[in-house]
Design an enzyme around this catalytic site. Structure first.
Site, short mmCIF file in Angstrom:
data_model
loop_
_atom_site.label_atom_id
_atom_site.label_comp_id
_atom_site.label_asym_id
_atom_site.label_seq_id
_atom_site.Cartn_x
_atom_site.Cartn_y
_atom_site.Cartn_z
N HIS A 212 -28.34 14.12 -23.06
CA HIS A 212 -27.93 13.70 -22.09
C HIS A 212 -28.86 14.91 -21.17
O HIS A 212 -29.77 15.81 -21.85
CB HIS A 212 -26.27 14.11 -21.92
CG HIS A 212 -26.00 15.62 -22.10
ND1 HIS A 212 -26.10 16.11 -21.39
CD2 HIS A 212 -25.89 15.84 -23.25
CE1 HIS A 212 -26.15 17.57 -21.64
NE2 HIS A 212 -25.17 17.19 -23.09
N ASP A 333 -12.74 14.37 -39.15
CA ASP A 333 -12.60 15.03 -40.48
C ASP A 333 -11.61 16.25 -40.26
O ASP A 333 -12.08 17.40 -39.42
CB ASP A 333 -13.98 15.27 -40.39
CG ASP A 333 -14.40 16.20 -41.53
OD1 ASP A 333 -13.47 17.46 -41.94
OD2 ASP A 333 -15.26 15.82 -42.32
N SER A 348 -23.67 18.71 -28.46
CA SER A 348 -24.46 17.50 -27.44
C SER A 348 -25.57 17.33 -28.37
O SER A 348 -26.44 18.08 -29.10
CB SER A 348 -24.64 17.41 -26.56
OG SER A 348 -23.59 17.59 -25.78
#
Length: 388
Positions: A212, A333, A348
């Protein structure tokens, strides 16, 4: 009896028609309008839909329900499989804006009362100041110097807003507190942060990360860049996330520069590598190959060692209007949940792997659910890296 039988048959046919129409609607929403595949004879679709390559020279793929009922036809093309070196390491981002970004305007306390010179002139958050009285400005110190030295004489600011260039006249005022001329203007010329490398592309010589854009903290707008660099970084600590309170990786920049910073857009940050990295080449999945189901992410969470953790891709959105929302995912997890509390800032760009292929990258966390977030297709990021 005959009438009852006819009514039952009519009702049954009506129900079947409604179900069929519902599946057609679902198919048109979820199946791609443009379909690409690696081999001309290969085309797949999520159950209960099936795909068949048309013999038509126009190259189409026909999707049907259960292999019987037609749903839609899509454009079909064959492409070559792409390969990249998968990332997962944390990196630092240093960028400089193109011009000087207006963060906000403010009051100026003068001998005659409170005024707002910048706001009165028409300057707004998100504006980019490129020139003052015809002189180019690139750093906030240059703006401050021009205003302080104005002596209260109006200054002509050249401003970019929404792709349009305009001029505004700002009249600095003498501040009663500092006894200096000021415009009531907060500006920014640089930004820094950490993220995760998604891939290194030998073909283009580019490094990709984040998934992003870097946006201004005050305006939310994508920061236009004039340059910068991508550097190595280390994870120094982790603020665990929780529902309603996203966490973050706390990192420290290292001195070595990995790449120049060339692109900052909605698909991520991209830079040209100084040196070609070593590593195994991994196939990049086409968006049509991404499936809801088990997957893994690669990231650096603790000990500065890249590791693989389990996730679940809960939804694939082929028709999403946002590049950051091509898929939704959930951390499964237990170890990663214990370490980070879910998806945190700094993750990210973490590569998403499925069936031995790079399918995407983590982009955002759901604010109200720290275990869930969005992802972008790796195919989309690779397209940006290669200028496609």
């Amino acid at each position: 009896m005959m009438k009852k039988s006819l009514k039952r048959s009519a009702a049954f046919l009506a129900i079947c028609s409604m179900v069929y129409l519902s599946f057609i609607g679902i198919g048109k929403h979820t199946l791609p309008q443009d379909y690409t595949a690696i081999h001309a004879q290969v085309a797949t679709a999520n159950a209960p839909f099936t795909a068949q390559i048309s013999a038509d020279p126009a190259q189409q793929v026909d999707f049907s329900l259960l292999g019987v009922f037609p749903v839609r036809s899509s454009n079909f093309s064959v492409v070559t499989r792409n390969y990249v070196i998968v990332g997962g390491d944390v990196f630092g981002i240093k960028l400089y804006t193109r011009g000087v970004l207006v963060a906000r305007t403010d009051d100026v306390n003068t001998a005659n009362g409170t005024v707002q010179p910048a706001h009165a002139a028409g300057l707004r958050s998100g504006d980019i100041i490129t020139h003052i009285d015809g002189q180019e400005v690139a750093r906030r110190g240059e703006v401050a110097h021009a205003v302080e030295q104005s002596g209260g004489i109006p200054l002509a600011f050249t401003v970019e807003r929404g792709g349009n260039v305009q001029q505004v006249e700002v009249t600095p005022q003498r501040c009663a507190d500092s006894e200096r001329y000021t415009a009531g203007l907060w500006v920014r010329d640089s930004s820094a942060g950490i993220g995760t490398v998604t891939f290194f592309d030998k073909a283009s010589g580019m490094m990709a990360g984040l998934g992003h854009a870097i946006t201004d903290v005050d305006t939310g707008d994508i920061i236009p860049i004039s340059g910068g660099e991508l550097v190595g970084a280390k994870v120094m600590g982790i603020h665990r996330g929780a529902d309603g309170a996203p966490g973050e990786l706390c990192g420290m920049f290292e001195p070595q520069s990995l790449a120049t910073l060339d692109i900052n857009d909605e698909t991520g940050v991209f830079g040209r590598l100084h040196e070609t990295p070593q590593g195994d080449l991994v196939p990049v999945a086409l968006r049509s190959e991404v499936r809801a189901g088990p997957a893994q992410i690669m990231m650096t969470a603790a000990g500065n060692e890249r590791r693989t953790f389990d996730i679940e891709i809960t939804r694939v959105a082929l028709h999403s209007q946002s590049n950051q929302r091509n898929m939704t995912l959930r951390i499964t997890d237990p170890e990663l949940i214990e370490i980070t509390g879910g998806i945190v800032q700094g993750m990210s760009g973490s590569p998403i792997m499925q069936n031995g292929m790079l399918v995407g990258a983590v982009t955002h966390v759901f604010v109200n659910s720290s275990l869930e977030g969005y992802g972008i297709f790796a195919e989309t990021m690779l397209g940006t890296a290669r200028g496609e």
